[in-house]
Design an enzyme around this catalytic site. Structure first.
Site, PDB file in Angstrom:
ATOM      1  N   PRO A  16      12.103 -42.100 -32.377  1.00 61.44           N
ATOM      2  CA  PRO A  16      13.035 -42.968 -33.089  1.00 61.44           C
ATOM      3  C   PRO A  16      14.504 -42.603 -32.895  1.00 61.44           C
ATOM      4  O   PRO A  16      14.858 -41.424 -32.857  1.00 61.44           O
ATOM      5  CB  PRO A  16      12.629 -42.782 -34.563  1.00 61.44           C
ATOM      6  CG  PRO A  16      11.886 -41.495 -34.600  1.00 61.44           C
ATOM      7  CD  PRO A  16      11.206 -41.379 -33.279  1.00 61.44           C
ATOM      8  N   ASN A  17      15.298 -43.653 -32.783  1.00 65.44           N
ATOM      9  CA  ASN A  17      16.764 -43.596 -32.688  1.00 65.44           C
ATOM     10  C   ASN A  17      17.285 -43.112 -31.340  1.00 65.44           C
ATOM     11  O   ASN A  17      18.493 -43.169 -31.099  1.00 65.44           O
ATOM     12  CB  ASN A  17      17.367 -42.742 -33.817  1.00 65.44           C
ATOM     13  CG  ASN A  17      17.093 -43.330 -35.185  1.00 65.44           C
ATOM     14  OD1 ASN A  17      17.333 -44.514 -35.398  1.00 65.44           O
ATOM     15  ND2 ASN A  17      16.558 -42.543 -36.096  1.00 65.44           N
ATOM     16  N   ARG A  24      26.231 -43.686 -30.404  1.00 59.20           N
ATOM     17  CA  ARG A  24      26.639 -43.145 -31.706  1.00 59.20           C
ATOM     18  C   ARG A  24      26.556 -41.621 -31.635  1.00 59.20           C
ATOM     19  O   ARG A  24      25.821 -41.069 -30.832  1.00 59.20           O
ATOM     20  CB  ARG A  24      25.681 -43.586 -32.820  1.00 59.20           C
ATOM     21  CG  ARG A  24      25.407 -45.067 -32.909  1.00 59.20           C
ATOM     22  CD  ARG A  24      26.113 -45.689 -34.114  1.00 59.20           C
ATOM     23  NE  ARG A  24      25.538 -46.960 -34.523  1.00 59.20           N
ATOM     24  CZ  ARG A  24      25.529 -48.063 -33.781  1.00 59.20           C
ATOM     25  NH1 ARG A  24      26.034 -48.051 -32.567  1.00 59.20           N
ATOM     26  NH2 ARG A  24      25.007 -49.184 -34.246  1.00 59.20           N
ATOM     27  N   TYR A  29      24.943 -35.535 -29.819  1.00 67.10           N
ATOM     28  CA  TYR A  29      23.947 -35.841 -28.781  1.00 67.10           C
ATOM     29  C   TYR A  29      24.549 -36.141 -27.408  1.00 67.10           C
ATOM     30  O   TYR A  29      23.807 -36.413 -26.468  1.00 67.10           O
ATOM     31  CB  TYR A  29      23.071 -37.016 -29.235  1.00 67.10           C
ATOM     32  CG  TYR A  29      22.277 -36.703 -30.485  1.00 67.10           C
ATOM     33  CD1 TYR A  29      21.299 -35.711 -30.486  1.00 67.10           C
ATOM     34  CD2 TYR A  29      22.523 -37.376 -31.679  1.00 67.10           C
ATOM     35  CE1 TYR A  29      20.583 -35.409 -31.628  1.00 67.10           C
ATOM     36  CE2 TYR A  29      21.802 -37.080 -32.830  1.00 67.10           C
ATOM     37  CZ  TYR A  29      20.842 -36.095 -32.796  1.00 67.10           C
ATOM     38  OH  TYR A  29      20.128 -35.789 -33.927  1.00 67.10           O
ATOM     39  N   ASN A  80      10.130 -36.125 -26.521  1.00 70.56           N
ATOM     40  CA  ASN A  80      11.167 -35.919 -27.530  1.00 70.56           C
ATOM     41  C   ASN A  80      10.809 -36.850 -28.673  1.00 70.56           C
ATOM     42  O   ASN A  80      11.121 -38.049 -28.637  1.00 70.56           O
ATOM     43  CB  ASN A  80      12.553 -36.230 -26.986  1.00 70.56           C
ATOM     44  CG  ASN A  80      13.638 -35.942 -28.020  1.00 70.56           C
ATOM     45  OD1 ASN A  80      13.330 -35.679 -29.187  1.00 70.56           O
ATOM     46  ND2 ASN A  80      14.892 -36.006 -27.611  1.00 70.56           N
ATOM     47  N   ALA A  83      12.938 -37.490 -34.937  1.00 68.63           N
ATOM     48  CA  ALA A  83      12.690 -37.023 -36.306  1.00 68.63           C
ATOM     49  C   ALA A  83      11.202 -36.904 -36.634  1.00 68.63           C
ATOM     50  O   ALA A  83      10.826 -36.136 -37.530  1.00 68.63           O
ATOM     51  CB  ALA A  83      13.380 -37.952 -37.292  1.00 68.63           C
ATOM     52  N   GLU A 104       7.181 -30.282 -25.598  1.00 70.15           N
ATOM     53  CA  GLU A 104       8.093 -30.856 -26.600  1.00 70.15           C
ATOM     54  C   GLU A 104       9.514 -30.519 -26.175  1.00 70.15           C
ATOM     55  O   GLU A 104       9.787 -29.387 -25.734  1.00 70.15           O
ATOM     56  CB  GLU A 104       7.792 -30.232 -27.973  1.00 70.15           C
ATOM     57  CG  GLU A 104       8.805 -30.587 -29.044  1.00 70.15           C
ATOM     58  CD  GLU A 104       8.585 -29.794 -30.340  1.00 70.15           C
ATOM     59  OE1 GLU A 104       7.476 -29.261 -30.558  1.00 70.15           O
ATOM     60  OE2 GLU A 104       9.549 -29.697 -31.118  1.00 70.15           O
ATOM     61  N   HIS A 106      13.959 -31.247 -26.996  1.00 64.06           N
ATOM     62  CA  HIS A 106      15.048 -31.785 -27.820  1.00 64.06           C
ATOM     63  C   HIS A 106      16.369 -31.588 -27.104  1.00 64.06           C
ATOM     64  O   HIS A 106      16.585 -30.556 -26.446  1.00 64.06           O
ATOM     65  CB  HIS A 106      15.100 -31.087 -29.184  1.00 64.06           C
ATOM     66  CG  HIS A 106      13.829 -31.242 -29.935  1.00 64.06           C
ATOM     67  ND1 HIS A 106      13.501 -32.406 -30.588  1.00 64.06           N
ATOM     68  CD2 HIS A 106      12.777 -30.409 -30.089  1.00 64.06           C
ATOM     69  CE1 HIS A 106      12.303 -32.269 -31.117  1.00 64.06           C
ATOM     70  NE2 HIS A 106      11.841 -31.068 -30.832  1.00 64.06           N
ATOM     71  N   ARG A 113      20.594 -26.223 -36.601  1.00 66.32           N
ATOM     72  CA  ARG A 113      20.944 -27.378 -37.438  1.00 66.32           C
ATOM     73  C   ARG A 113      20.300 -27.253 -38.826  1.00 66.32           C
ATOM     74  O   ARG A 113      19.942 -26.160 -39.241  1.00 66.32           O
ATOM     75  CB  ARG A 113      20.526 -28.654 -36.696  1.00 66.32           C
ATOM     76  CG  ARG A 113      21.223 -28.764 -35.314  1.00 66.32           C
ATOM     77  CD  ARG A 113      20.888 -30.045 -34.611  1.00 66.32           C
ATOM     78  NE  ARG A 113      21.374 -31.198 -35.374  1.00 66.32           N
ATOM     79  CZ  ARG A 113      20.983 -32.452 -35.135  1.00 66.32           C
ATOM     80  NH1 ARG A 113      20.133 -32.711 -34.151  1.00 66.32           N
ATOM     81  NH2 ARG A 113      21.456 -33.440 -35.868  1.00 66.32           N
TER      82      ARG A 113
END
Ligand code: CA2
Length: 155
Positions: A16-17, A24, A29, A80, A83, A104, A106, A113
């Site tokens: 997601p996103n 954004r 990112y 990836n 969330a 996995e 990121h 974070r």
């Protein structure tokens, strides 16, 4: 005559996103779009002799279905999960059931974070985790998958 068996593609799955990449929050990112990331993956995969199936979904269920599909159709998965990494037992179970090499990844170093990003529910279901290298995390994940899928080759 030389006959080569065509290798199954590596599935690169994005959660997601991630469709908002580059549009954004560039401070977190970066400025690369998801299209840029796909091009980077295709270029690196080509150098490794891997085929790529690159997808993004905001739906947990769709990601689960793609992992099921990958069980028969993919040689490995780079994911990836966004969330959902921190929340999804369903993705954990699907990756376990897929029973193929999986990494996995990121963009950000999730351990630098917020505390809620320090836990990954999918990490126990994959071969390894790469985070914190921006778009290069995808390149490193592909190289890691390649080393598992084709252990006799470097890269
Ligand atoms: O660092 C990563 O790659 C993450 O998987 C990105 C996720 C985040 O929830 C994970 O904790 C770490 C967020 C996906 C991207 O979200 C954006 C939101 C706004 C603008 C651009 C991207």
């Amino acid at each position: 005559m030389e006959s080569r068996v065509r290798m199954k593609p590596v599935y690169i799955l994005n959660g997601p996103n991630l469709n908002l990449l580059g549009l954004r929050e560039p401070a977190v990112y970066g400025t690369a779009t998801l299209g840029d990331v796909e091009a980077l993956c295709r270029s690196h995969a080509k150098s490794l002799g891997l085929e790529v199936e690159f997808r993004q979904s905001n739906s947990e269920g769709e990601l689960v279905s793609w992992i099921h599909e990958a069980r028969d159709r993919a040689s490995g998965i780079a994911i990836n999960a966004g969330a959902y990494t921190h929340t999804s037992v369903a993705l954990h179970d699907a990756l376990k059931a897929a029973d193929i090499p999986a990494v996995e990844l990121h963009l950000s170093n999730v351990h630098r974070r917020e505390a809620f990003r320090h836990t990954s529910l999918i990490a126990p279901a994959v071969n390894g985790v790469i985070c914190g290298f921006g778009t290069n995390s995808y390149v490193l994940a592909l190289s890691a998958l390649h080393s598992i899928i084709s252990p006799d080759k470097k890269g």
